[in-house]
Design a protein around this motif. Structure first.
Motif, PDB file in Angstrom:
ATOM      1  N   TYR A  79      85.110  46.585  41.334  1.00  0.00           N
ATOM      2  CA  TYR A  79      86.466  46.034  41.239  1.00  0.00           C
ATOM      3  C   TYR A  79      87.039  46.170  39.829  1.00  0.00           C
ATOM      4  CZ  TYR A  79      85.582  44.194  45.875  1.00  0.00           C
ATOM      5  OH  TYR A  79      85.292  44.079  47.202  1.00  0.00           O
ATOM      6  N   SER A  80      86.198  46.019  38.824  1.00  0.00           N
ATOM      7  CA  SER A  80      86.689  46.206  37.460  1.00  0.00           C
ATOM      8  C   SER A  80      87.085  47.661  37.223  1.00  0.00           C
ATOM      9  CB  SER A  80      85.656  45.755  36.431  1.00  0.00           C
ATOM     10  OG  SER A  80      84.490  46.541  36.527  1.00  0.00           O
ATOM     11  N   LEU A  81      86.325  48.597  37.778  1.00  0.00           N
ATOM     12  CA  LEU A  81      86.690  50.007  37.665  1.00  0.00           C
ATOM     13  C   LEU A  81      87.975  50.292  38.431  1.00  0.00           C
ATOM     14  CD1 LEU A  81      85.953  52.841  36.673  1.00  0.00           C
ATOM     15  CD2 LEU A  81      84.686  53.141  38.797  1.00  0.00           C
ATOM     16  N   LEU A  82      88.132  49.680  39.571  1.00  0.00           N
ATOM     17  CA  LEU A  82      89.347  49.847  40.361  1.00  0.00           C
ATOM     18  C   LEU A  82      90.570  49.323  39.595  1.00  0.00           C
ATOM     19  CD1 LEU A  82      90.091  50.922  43.166  1.00  0.00           C
ATOM     20  CD2 LEU A  82      89.954  48.587  43.989  1.00  0.00           C
ATOM     21  N   ILE A  83      90.428  48.198  38.920  1.00  0.00           N
ATOM     22  CA  ILE A  83      91.525  47.660  38.100  1.00  0.00           C
ATOM     23  C   ILE A  83      91.837  48.605  36.941  1.00  0.00           C
ATOM     24  CG2 ILE A  83      92.130  45.782  36.528  1.00  0.00           C
ATOM     25  CD1 ILE A  83      90.629  43.900  38.460  1.00  0.00           C
ATOM     26  N   PHE A  84      90.805  49.169  36.325  1.00  0.00           N
ATOM     27  CA  PHE A  84      91.006  50.119  35.232  1.00  0.00           C
ATOM     28  C   PHE A  84      91.793  51.336  35.711  1.00  0.00           C
ATOM     29  CE2 PHE A  84      89.424  53.833  32.847  1.00  0.00           C
ATOM     30  CZ  PHE A  84      89.854  53.480  31.578  1.00  0.00           C
ATOM     31  N   ILE A  85      91.413  51.884  36.864  1.00  0.00           N
ATOM     32  CA  ILE A  85      92.115  53.052  37.398  1.00  0.00           C
ATOM     33  C   ILE A  85      93.530  52.673  37.817  1.00  0.00           C
ATOM     34  CG2 ILE A  85      92.118  54.716  39.299  1.00  0.00           C
ATOM     35  CD1 ILE A  85      89.078  54.786  39.051  1.00  0.00           C
ATOM     36  N   LEU A  86      93.726  51.479  38.320  1.00  0.00           N
ATOM     37  CA  LEU A  86      95.063  51.021  38.683  1.00  0.00           C
ATOM     38  C   LEU A  86      95.961  50.927  37.447  1.00  0.00           C
ATOM     39  CD1 LEU A  86      96.936  49.894  40.920  1.00  0.00           C
ATOM     40  CD2 LEU A  86      96.145  47.631  40.246  1.00  0.00           C
ATOM     41  N   ILE A  87      95.431  50.418  36.350  1.00  0.00           N
ATOM     42  CA  ILE A  87      96.208  50.345  35.112  1.00  0.00           C
ATOM     43  C   ILE A  87      96.559  51.747  34.616  1.00  0.00           C
ATOM     44  CG2 ILE A  87      96.090  49.690  32.669  1.00  0.00           C
ATOM     45  CD1 ILE A  87      94.483  47.221  33.588  1.00  0.00           C
ATOM     46  N   LEU A  88      95.597  52.690  34.719  1.00  0.00           N
ATOM     47  CA  LEU A  88      95.893  54.075  34.350  1.00  0.00           C
ATOM     48  C   LEU A  88      96.991  54.654  35.237  1.00  0.00           C
ATOM     49  CD1 LEU A  88      92.446  55.774  33.687  1.00  0.00           C
ATOM     50  CD2 LEU A  88      94.223  55.230  32.045  1.00  0.00           C
ATOM     51  N   GLY A  89      96.907  54.365  36.523  1.00  0.00           N
ATOM     52  CA  GLY A  89      97.936  54.848  37.449  1.00  0.00           C
ATOM     53  C   GLY A  89      99.306  54.267  37.137  1.00  0.00           C
ATOM     54  N   LEU A  90      99.335  52.991  36.775  1.00  0.00           N
ATOM     55  CA  LEU A  90     100.616  52.376  36.405  1.00  0.00           C
ATOM     56  C   LEU A  90     101.182  52.996  35.124  1.00  0.00           C
ATOM     57  CD1 LEU A  90      99.914  48.618  37.199  1.00  0.00           C
ATOM     58  CD2 LEU A  90     101.446  50.178  38.413  1.00  0.00           C
ATOM     59  N   ALA A  91     100.309  53.323  34.193  1.00  0.00           N
ATOM     60  CA  ALA A  91     100.767  53.975  32.959  1.00  0.00           C
ATOM     61  C   ALA A  91     101.344  55.349  33.262  1.00  0.00           C
ATOM     62  CB  ALA A  91      99.615  54.082  31.962  1.00  0.00           C
ATOM     63  N   VAL A  92     100.710  56.091  34.163  1.00  0.00           N
ATOM     64  CA  VAL A  92     101.239  57.401  34.548  1.00  0.00           C
ATOM     65  C   VAL A  92     102.581  57.238  35.255  1.00  0.00           C
ATOM     66  CG1 VAL A  92     100.869  59.378  36.071  1.00  0.00           C
ATOM     67  CG2 VAL A  92      99.015  58.550  34.653  1.00  0.00           C
ATOM     68  N   ALA A  93     102.679  56.261  36.157  1.00  0.00           N
ATOM     69  CA  ALA A  93     103.938  56.032  36.864  1.00  0.00           C
ATOM     70  C   ALA A  93     105.051  55.632  35.894  1.00  0.00           C
ATOM     71  CB  ALA A  93     103.745  54.953  37.932  1.00  0.00           C
ATOM     72  N   TYR A  94     104.736  54.815  34.905  1.00  0.00           N
ATOM     73  CA  TYR A  94     105.731  54.408  33.913  1.00  0.00           C
ATOM     74  C   TYR A  94     106.201  55.605  33.097  1.00  0.00           C
ATOM     75  CZ  TYR A  94     107.798  52.168  29.848  1.00  0.00           C
ATOM     76  OH  TYR A  94     108.646  51.814  28.838  1.00  0.00           O
ATOM     77  N   ALA A  95     105.245  56.420  32.637  1.00  0.00           N
ATOM     78  CA  ALA A  95     105.614  57.599  31.841  1.00  0.00           C
ATOM     79  C   ALA A  95     106.419  58.586  32.687  1.00  0.00           C
ATOM     80  CB  ALA A  95     104.362  58.265  31.288  1.00  0.00           C
ATOM     81  N   TRP A  96     106.048  58.731  33.929  1.00  0.00           N
ATOM     82  CA  TRP A  96     106.774  59.626  34.814  1.00  0.00           C
ATOM     83  C   TRP A  96     108.199  59.120  35.028  1.00  0.00           C
ATOM     84  CZ3 TRP A  96     103.884  61.973  39.530  1.00  0.00           C
ATOM     85  CH2 TRP A  96     104.634  63.003  40.075  1.00  0.00           C
ATOM     86  N   GLY A  97     108.348  57.807  35.220  1.00  0.00           N
ATOM     87  CA  GLY A  97     109.671  57.220  35.392  1.00  0.00           C
ATOM     88  C   GLY A  97     110.545  57.365  34.154  1.00  0.00           C
ATOM     89  N   LYS A  98     109.928  57.359  32.973  1.00  0.00           N
ATOM     90  CA  LYS A  98     110.676  57.541  31.723  1.00  0.00           C
ATOM     91  C   LYS A  98     111.007  59.002  31.468  1.00  0.00           C
ATOM     92  CE  LYS A  98     111.077  53.605  29.564  1.00  0.00           C
ATOM     93  NZ  LYS A  98     112.363  53.129  29.132  1.00  0.00           N
ATOM     94  N   GLY A  99     110.461  59.912  32.276  1.00  0.00           N
ATOM     95  CA  GLY A  99     110.752  61.333  32.115  1.00  0.00           C
ATOM     96  C   GLY A  99     109.913  62.019  31.055  1.00  0.00           C
ATOM     97  N   VAL A 100     108.773  61.444  30.716  1.00  0.00           N
ATOM     98  CA  VAL A 100     107.925  62.036  29.682  1.00  0.00           C
ATOM     99  C   VAL A 100     107.332  63.353  30.156  1.00  0.00           C
ATOM    100  CG1 VAL A 100     105.793  61.698  28.369  1.00  0.00           C
ATOM    101  CG2 VAL A 100     107.415  59.844  28.596  1.00  0.00           C
ATOM    102  N   PHE A 101     107.021  63.467  31.439  1.00  0.00           N
ATOM    103  CA  PHE A 101     106.377  64.673  31.952  1.00  0.00           C
ATOM    104  C   PHE A 101     107.379  65.771  32.299  1.00  0.00           C
ATOM    105  CE2 PHE A 101     103.315  61.278  33.271  1.00  0.00           C
ATOM    106  CZ  PHE A 101     102.408  61.560  32.280  1.00  0.00           C
ATOM    107  N   THR A 102     108.645  65.527  32.103  1.00  0.00           N
ATOM    108  CA  THR A 102     109.653  66.547  32.336  1.00  0.00           C
ATOM    109  C   THR A 102     109.896  67.272  31.029  1.00  0.00           C
ATOM    110  OG1 THR A 102     110.679  65.061  33.930  1.00  0.00           O
ATOM    111  CG2 THR A 102     111.962  66.962  33.222  1.00  0.00           C
TER     112      THR A 102
END
Length: 125
Positions: free
Chosen positions: A96-119
């Motif tokens: 579960y701690s690993l799952l939370i870690f991966i979830l936080i990474l996923g949220l960071a990717v989603a945030y950066a994607w929403g800000k247009g960093v990957f464009t």
């Protein structure tokens, strides 16, 4: 006398390491071509002819992209030893701690994607 033999082993190891380096450099020097022409000192980048000046300004967007890459690269490197630990019988809270870690990474990717960093914004020259 025992300390001297241990030091001698380290000294021999260092000498052999330096000798391997020097021999490799000498072989490369002896076998390398010695031709010089117009393109000898030109910048080579994947076979593409260089154009413009080498002193250009990069956008801040480039540096943010690079920092995000390094951050996620380090995080992924963290996941390898964690994944190997599951072969030894892991506890549910570790999963579960690993799952939370991966979830936080996923949220960071989603945030950066929403800000247009990957464009990647291209400039027209």
């Amino acid at each position: 006398m025992n300390n001297f033999t241990e030091f001698l082993q380290v000294f021999v190891f260092a000498i052999v390491g330096i000798a391997f380096t020097l021999v490799a450099m000498a072989i490369a020097y002896l076998l390398s071509p010695r031709t010089q022409g117009k393109k000898t000192f030109a910048t080579y980048e994947c076979g593409i002819e260089p154009y413009g000046s080498a002193w250009i300004r990069y956008s801040v967007h480039y540096y943010i992209y690079a920092l995000i890459f390094i951050a996620f690269d380090v995080d992924v490197l963290y996941l390898f030893p964690v994944a190997l630990s599951y072969t030894r019988g892991a506890q549910p809270f570790e999963f579960y701690s690993l799952l939370i870690f991966i979830l936080i990474l996923g949220l960071a990717v989603a945030y950066a994607w929403g800000k247009g960093v990957f464009t990647w914004k291209r400039r027209v020259l």
